[in-house]
Enzyme design. Sequence first.
Site, PDB file in Angstrom:
ATOM      1  CD  GLU A  31       1.084  -4.728  -0.565  1.00  0.00           C
ATOM      2  OE1 GLU A  31       1.138  -3.728   0.396  1.00  0.00           O
ATOM      3  OE2 GLU A  31       0.052  -5.689   0.050  1.00  0.00           O
ATOM      4  CG  HIS A  87       2.234  -1.594   9.559  1.00  0.00           C
ATOM      5  ND1 HIS A  87       3.235  -2.256   8.795  1.00  0.00           N
ATOM      6  CD2 HIS A  87       1.358  -1.323   8.598  1.00  0.00           C
ATOM      7  CE1 HIS A  87       2.751  -2.593   7.420  1.00  0.00           C
ATOM      8  NE2 HIS A  87       1.587  -1.920   7.377  1.00  0.00           N
ATOM      9  CB  CYS A 113      -4.184   2.646  -0.267  1.00  0.00           C
ATOM     10  SG  CYS A 113      -3.283   0.911  -0.420  1.00  0.00           S
ATOM     11  CG  ASP A 123       4.820  -3.608   2.134  1.00  0.00           C
ATOM     12  OD1 ASP A 123       5.684  -3.871   2.653  1.00  0.00           O
ATOM     13  OD2 ASP A 123       3.465  -3.732   2.549  1.00  0.00           O
TER      14      ASP A 123
HETATM   15  C1  PEP Z   1       1.277  -0.146   1.579  1.00  0.00           C
HETATM   16  O1  PEP Z   1       2.247  -1.092   1.516  1.00  0.00           O
HETATM   17  O2  PEP Z   1       1.488   0.673   0.909  1.00  0.00           O
HETATM   18  C2  PEP Z   1       0.019  -0.274   2.139  1.00  0.00           C
HETATM   19  C3  PEP Z   1      -0.620   0.630   2.282  1.00  0.00           C
HETATM   20  O3  PEP Z   1      -0.134  -1.323   3.107  1.00  0.00           O
HETATM   21  P1  PEP Z   1       0.506  -1.381   4.639  1.00  0.00           P
HETATM   22  O4  PEP Z   1       1.196  -0.269   4.857  1.00  0.00           O
HETATM   23  O5  PEP Z   1      -0.470  -1.953   5.514  1.00  0.00           O
HETATM   24  O6  PEP Z   1       1.784  -2.472   4.340  1.00  0.00           O
HETATM   25 MG    MG Z   2       1.631  -3.071   2.339  1.00  0.00          MG
END
Ligand code: PEP
Ligand code: MG
Length: 598
Positions: free
Chosen positions: A446, A199, A517, A470
Amino acid sequence: MSIQIFGLPVSRGVAIGRAVLIASGRVDVPHHFVDPARVDEEIARLTEARDTVAVEFDALKRDLPSDVPAELAALLDVHQMLLQDEALIGAAGDWIRERHYNAEWALSAQLEVLARQFDEMEDAYLRERKADLEQVVERLLRVLGRGVGLPAMQPHARDFGGDEPLVLVASDISPADMLTFKRSVFTGFVTDVGGKTSHTAIVARSMDIPAVVGARQASGLIRQDDCIIIDGDAGLVIVDPSPIVLEEYRFRQRQSELERSRLARLRHTPAVTLDGERIELLANIEMPEDAPVALEAGSAGVGLFRSEFLFMGRGIDLPDEEEQYGAYRRAVEGMNGLPVTIRTVDIGADKPLEGMTQSELRHESVLNPALGLRAIRWSLSEPSMFRRQLRALFRAAAHGPVKILIPMLGSAHEIRQTLEQVALVQRQLSESGKPIGKVQLGAMIEVPAAALTLPIFLKHFDFLSIGTNDLIQYTLAIDRADEAVAHLYDPWHPAVLNLVYQTIQQANAAGRGVSVCGEMAGDPAFTELLLAMGLRSFSMHPTQVAAVKQRVLRADTRRLAGAVDIVLASDEPEKAWAEAQVAGGAPALSPARLASVA
Ligand code: PEP
Ligand code: MG
């Protein structure tokens, strides 16, 4: 001497600047900039801390039992001497005066400088005095920690009395800290640890400034104020570059600025493929204040608002319903009627809260936080907290189109529990008479378990959003934040591609909206493949919208579709896709089209 350090490229472009080091092992020290008007106050905090420690040392020496070895008293004298040395407090004061660091940061920066000088000493006895210096600084930091710091500010280059760009170098930066650096003076980031989709890397990318993570030794090799180049495309950091290398990178910097302004011209061009397929390009945001950036980038709405960033970096002071309502409403109103998809909190793993509830404490103690009490699991274990967020979301929906997205669902049981909470909140709100809006409810796909039991999800949810970050992590059992296994984190893995493909196909067949996403959506290398799989909605950092749109404008989905089967059946999908593209030839562009795409 110039040195090169290799890491993982996580945010593109070139940054050239002076290193601002947050030293390894001292990441718990608060780092922020003080308002220039309050520099003297911050220096006074530092000198008061020195005086307090001096009194502590005097008391310790006075109260030493008579039977302790004489060396101990001598050691206290050494500590007193180090404490009073201008090379410590005086020089730390200079960091505050010149760079506007808070006192704790200034002290740890100066400790770093002095520690290196000790390391380089020939005399073993003197070299060992480094440990004494560290103890003195630790005492000072403890005293500073007891008092109240001055309020933090977001700095601007002019506050430093110069326009010299600054680059942040750290062992690690938490996602929450990264966010506080958003819109600050830093023009690049380097960290020793981290993976491409950690992140911290995601926030760096959203800031659209060059970043390299997983550069192992960087914070040990780079010194305060070193001139460094960050090559965010190659994952390379160059320390003390030669004039020729510097000039080469300045040229590349200018080139990428030109490329950016060229792409920016596509902002108002509709995202339609050559064969007339309209593609939805949405934005991922972390804060309501990002909404104007999402609009400016020409996105068609927000596909992922990571609401957990409202909860992080604030200790036990979590946002209540009113504060959340205000934040979601600002995001919704900021998007001028475009849809805003808000994900319920996804805390845990590399986005921890700072020890607040029993369950959070439990969370801290698990060995595999990514497999622990994360995201919806945490929300369901704190139902009143979850309902508070849901209430705020339904109320914000009275001000514009809102979609609620639930992260990390994996089973029918969790779906049922989630839906019960949603229904309860809707009942409570309609009884209270507060204005609420209609919302669509979506699930993130995910976890492989979700992708493999899709009909259950399609039965209960209005839309799906594939979290590839994920999904890759859990399918391949690769920690997305661990640079040691970063080379194994592979979006092209056939298992990943098959899960993504199946999800898109089944959602399309069921007439449900489906988006991606995760970071794959914003990576132009995957745009055509995802289109070929049937995806028509992509959500990404606003900074990526133009580059992905350029790919969309050049794509012909009829010509792409045929290659999907070959790629999915291949044990080398990346190669198979590249070959299929070459065999199929690049789709021709009409002169009018060329003009709009160029
Ligand atoms: C993902 O896991 O692809 C996602 C968009 O959520 P995050 O990156 O916040 O875990
Ligand atoms: Mg995620």
